[in-house]
Each structure stands twice: as C-alpha cells, then as structure tokens.
Write an enzyme that holds these catalytic residues in place. Sequence first.
Site, PDB file in Angstrom:
ATOM      1  N   ARG A  13      -7.932  -2.455  -1.223  1.00 52.61           N
ATOM      2  CA  ARG A  13      -7.531  -1.627  -0.710  1.00 52.61           C
ATOM      3  C   ARG A  13      -8.116  -0.263  -1.251  1.00 52.61           C
ATOM      4  NH1 ARG A  13      -1.990  -2.317   2.039  1.00 52.61           N
ATOM      5  NH2 ARG A  13      -2.987  -0.881   3.463  1.00 52.61           N
ATOM      6  N   GLY A  16       0.771  -1.694   0.021  1.00 51.37           N
ATOM      7  CA  GLY A  16      -0.091  -0.110  -0.146  1.00 51.37           C
ATOM      8  C   GLY A  16       0.440   1.374  -0.450  1.00 51.37           C
ATOM      9  N   ASP A  60      -0.628  -0.823  13.080  1.00 49.94           N
ATOM     10  CA  ASP A  60       0.304  -2.068  12.583  1.00 49.94           C
ATOM     11  C   ASP A  60       0.611  -2.872  13.576  1.00 49.94           C
ATOM     12  OD1 ASP A  60      -0.154  -0.675  10.343  1.00 49.94           O
ATOM     13  OD2 ASP A  60       1.951  -0.031   9.981  1.00 49.94           O
TER      14      ASP A  60
HETATM   15  O1  SPQ Z   1       2.727  -0.376   2.739  1.00 46.86           O
HETATM   16  P1  SPQ Z   1       1.213  -0.770   3.619  1.00 46.86           P
HETATM   17  O2  SPQ Z   1       0.423  -2.343   2.576  1.00 46.86           O
HETATM   18  O3  SPQ Z   1       0.421  -0.239   3.529  1.00 46.86           O
HETATM   19  O4  SPQ Z   1       1.284  -1.822   4.944  1.00 46.86           O
HETATM   20  C1  SPQ Z   1       0.976  -1.487   6.263  1.00 46.86           C
HETATM   21  C2  SPQ Z   1       1.478  -2.357   7.257  1.00 46.86           C
HETATM   22  O5  SPQ Z   1       0.547  -3.352   8.039  1.00 46.86           O
HETATM   23  O6  SPQ Z   1       3.022  -2.772   7.351  1.00 46.86           O
HETATM   24  C3  SPQ Z   1      -0.401  -1.541   6.348  1.00 46.86           C
HETATM   25  F1  SPQ Z   1      -1.548  -2.316   5.923  1.00 46.86           F
HETATM   26  O7  SPQ Z   1       1.815   0.378   6.593  1.00 46.86           O
HETATM   27  C4  SPQ Z   1       1.188   1.299   6.701  1.00 46.86           C
HETATM   28  C5  SPQ Z   1       0.564   1.591   8.064  1.00 46.86           C
HETATM   29  O8  SPQ Z   1      -0.299   0.755   8.502  1.00 46.86           O
HETATM   30  C6  SPQ Z   1       2.416   1.398   6.532  1.00 46.86           C
HETATM   31  C7  SPQ Z   1       2.654   3.164   6.222  1.00 46.86           C
HETATM   32  C8  SPQ Z   1       3.364   4.077   5.776  1.00 46.86           C
HETATM   33  O9  SPQ Z   1       4.362   3.501   5.984  1.00 46.86           O
HETATM   34  O10 SPQ Z   1       3.583   5.406   5.642  1.00 46.86           O
HETATM   35  C9  SPQ Z   1       1.917   3.680   6.659  1.00 46.86           C
HETATM   36  C10 SPQ Z   1       0.095   3.174   7.838  1.00 46.86           C
HETATM   37  O11 SPQ Z   1      -0.251   3.336   6.668  1.00 46.86           O
HETATM   38  P2  SPQ Z   1      -2.147   4.267   6.714  1.00 46.86           P
HETATM   39  O12 SPQ Z   1      -3.001   3.937   5.639  1.00 46.86           O
HETATM   40  O13 SPQ Z   1      -2.023   4.487   8.294  1.00 46.86           O
HETATM   41  O14 SPQ Z   1      -1.565   6.010   5.936  1.00 46.86           O
END
Ligand code: SPQ
Length: 431
Positions: free
Chosen positions: A123, A95, A315
């Site tokens: 997502r 993501g 997380d």
């Molecule tokens: O990258 P991804 O898949 O979204 O990873 C996650 C994880 O659990 O490793 C979420 F599923 O972490 C995100 C985190 O939840 C990583 C992140 C970042 O590097 O900016 C921010 C968080 O997400 P968000 O949607 O709150 O910005």
Amino acid sequence: MSDKRILSKKTTLRGEIDVPGDKSISHRAVMFGALAEGKTTIEHFLTGEDCLSTISCFKKMGVDIQLDGDTVTVNGKGINGLEEPSDILDVGNSGTTTRLMLGILAGRPFHTCIIGDESIAKRPMDRVTIPLKMMGAYIDGRHEGRFTPISTRGGKLKGIEYHSPVASAQVKSAILLAGLQADGTTSVTEPHKSRDHTERMLQKFGVKVVEDGNTVRIEGGQKLKGQHVYVPGDISSAAFFLVAGAITPNSEITLTNVGINPTRTGILEVLQRMGAEIEIIEKSNEAEPIADIIVKTSELKATQIDGELIPRLIDEIPIIALLATQAKGTTVIKDAAELKVKETNRIDTVVRELRKLGANIEATDDGMIIHGDTQLTGGVTVSSHGDHRIGMMLAIASLICEHSIELEGYEAISVSYPSFFDHLNKLVTSQ
Ligand code: SPQ
C-alpha cells in the site's frame, strides 16, 4: 490460505444487532489518548485486530494502556511522553495505524521502524511521507520511502499548506497530527471531504481546529487533555447487515447505536436511492451522531455512484456491488480508483469473486458496472484474498446463492468485525 467455511442460503433474517465499535474512531481514541495529558477512557472500543495493532504500537512507545473487555484506559503523559521503542512497530494489516502514526512520529525526536503484513507492504505510503518530509520529517523506506518497512526519526517541523491529490482521511489526519507538533499553521485541502473523525476528536480533546469547506487548519503547539470517549457502532460494519436485510427474503433487522457521521453515511443515501426500506431513528448527537437503523427486505433499483459520494462510502463499495446484483437495471460506480490501493485491489477482487457466484459485473478503470436482478448461483469456492471487507461481502452473498459456497480466508474478517459470524448466526436463529 487454509481457513475455510461452508456457507449456505437462508430464507429469513430477523433480530437486533449491537454493531461493534467504529474502527476509525477506536484507532484515533487510543492515539489521541496516548498524546494527551491524563487519563482517557474508551467505551465500546473495537477489539478487532487492526485496533489491537494500534494499542501494541503505542505500548511499545511506553504508553500505559489497559484493555478490559471493550473498555480501554490510556494513561497519557502528553506528546513528549512518547518514548523511543526498543522493538519494531508492527501495524499488522492496518493502513490507518501506519499512516496516522507516521504523522505523530514525524515530530518525535527518536528512531522507529514500522513493518506490517504482505498487504501493508503493497500500500502506498508516499501519500503521507511526501508531505511529512516537506514539513521537515526524516522518513525513509523501501522504494524511496514509498512502502514499508519504513523508518522515522522525527525532525523539527514547520507548518505547510498542503493540497492533497486524493480525498483521504488518513492523509489529512497524518498531516494534522504532524501540524500539532509544527511551528506555525498547517492546512490540508482535499478534492472532496473525507471522514472527519480526527477533526471532531481533536476538538473533544481540547485542540482548536478550523474547518473551511474542504480545508482544515491547525496551529502547532496545542496540548491534548484526556477524555472519556464512547465509540459508536461502525457504519462500515453495519453496512453488511443493512444489505443482508434488504436482499434476503422475509427479513427485518435492527442495528443499534450506529454512528451516522455525515462523512460516512453514503451507504444510507445509496440504500434509500435504490429503494431499500430503511428507518433511521436518531438517538444522540454529541461529538459523533448515533442512530438505530431498521432494514427490511426490499425491491431494489439501480443507481449511479460517483463524485463527492465516493469518500463517504469508500469502504462499503464491495457490499454495494453485491446489493446492485439484486437491483433492477444497471448500477455504475465511478471515481473510485482509490479502491485499487486498499487491503486488496477491491475493483479486481470484488469483480472476480462476484463473477464466480454468477454476477454480471465488469471492472472499469475507476469503478465497476453491475447489471442487476441476477440469481446468484454459488456452488463454488470463493476467497477473501485476506481482505476483511471482501470476506464479509462474500459471506452475505452466500445468503442468497442457490447452492452453498466455500469461503477461503474467512479469518481476515477479525481485522474489523471479530463477532461477524456470531451476529449472522443470531439473525438466522432468532425467528
Ligand atoms: O486502515 P485501513 O486498512 O486503511 O482500512 C480501510 C478499511 O477498509 O477498513 C481501508 F482499507 O479503511 C480506511 C478508509 O478506507 C480507514 C480510514 C480512516 O480510519 O481514516 C480512512 C479510509 O482510507 P483513506 O485512504 O481514504 O483515508
């Protein structure tokens, strides 16, 4: 899912772990190195699948990136040096790659097509495509631009004042990265402060970023200059062993060089509040603060987790749920509806899988309620559902289950922690 592992109870965990590099910081270091002029070297880079997806996408845009062990060299040619890729950009399960890259591509005058795996396709991307379109970007995708595959053709951008409905570092970062390419000032205001690695690292690369409470402002047209980046250990990965040390009998674990950026340390506050015996030895405080953390087997009590704490441990909620099954009393987690749009719906997957192990846990609309002090039974097959954090939580749960468990889909763990089982084995054998 064909990959399976049998995991069983352990009577003690001892030793020291050098936690792999922070995933959020590793992604950003590659991206900012690609946007910068000159050479960026990244030390202690996380070679998990998500960060390798980021490298692959930027290589396809003509950036020279070399990976040697856990050191990365990026030879940036400035933001105008990015080239139109001749192939699709595959973000895999990541993501962060998708959303931050959308912010960069919003201002690039070429076409791209972004795809990812099954989980990415579910997502929500409109949380970034809506503000990026407001800034002038041309972005389209499945279901009116809400989901991947997404295509972009960057536009001439103008600064906006954006009030994000969610506290999300990915939303904030995407808008700031588009703001760097926009005319005038761009600001993002969040309901609570999310992780601030983008703000810290942009400043390290020579960009002026103004922070005022939960608002961040950036002026367009600023240039990045290549840097040396040391990536601290990922506190989100350390969290699994912090909990393992607290709940497994006769244990003492030292985790070295862990990043303790205050926007990420909710897990440490929760462990302390629940009575865990942890010691934090601060080591350095440059762009990102770092500490060694020692954890010992602990008597735990329940707590409530909500509000501004949620983005600071989002997380870690799957592993905190396991911790709460071992605490006296009832732990309530609320204000965490964001868990529903992670790699899986983490409210559903945590509750479903922990119940199979014998936990007394209920799902709510925006979190979960965990009645603690439960002996987990095990003796069943559980699944990661392809979600790395669910896989690691279940592997740690096996340490205290009466009977061994079969973990399906353990390979998902390599998304963020490829050496997870090596580290676990090291703690089991180094008595
Ligand atoms: O990258 P991804 O898949 O979204 O990873 C996650 C994880 O659990 O490793 C979420 F599923 O972490 C995100 C985190 O939840 C990583 C992140 C970042 O590097 O900016 C921010 C968080 O997400 P968000 O949607 O709150 O910005």
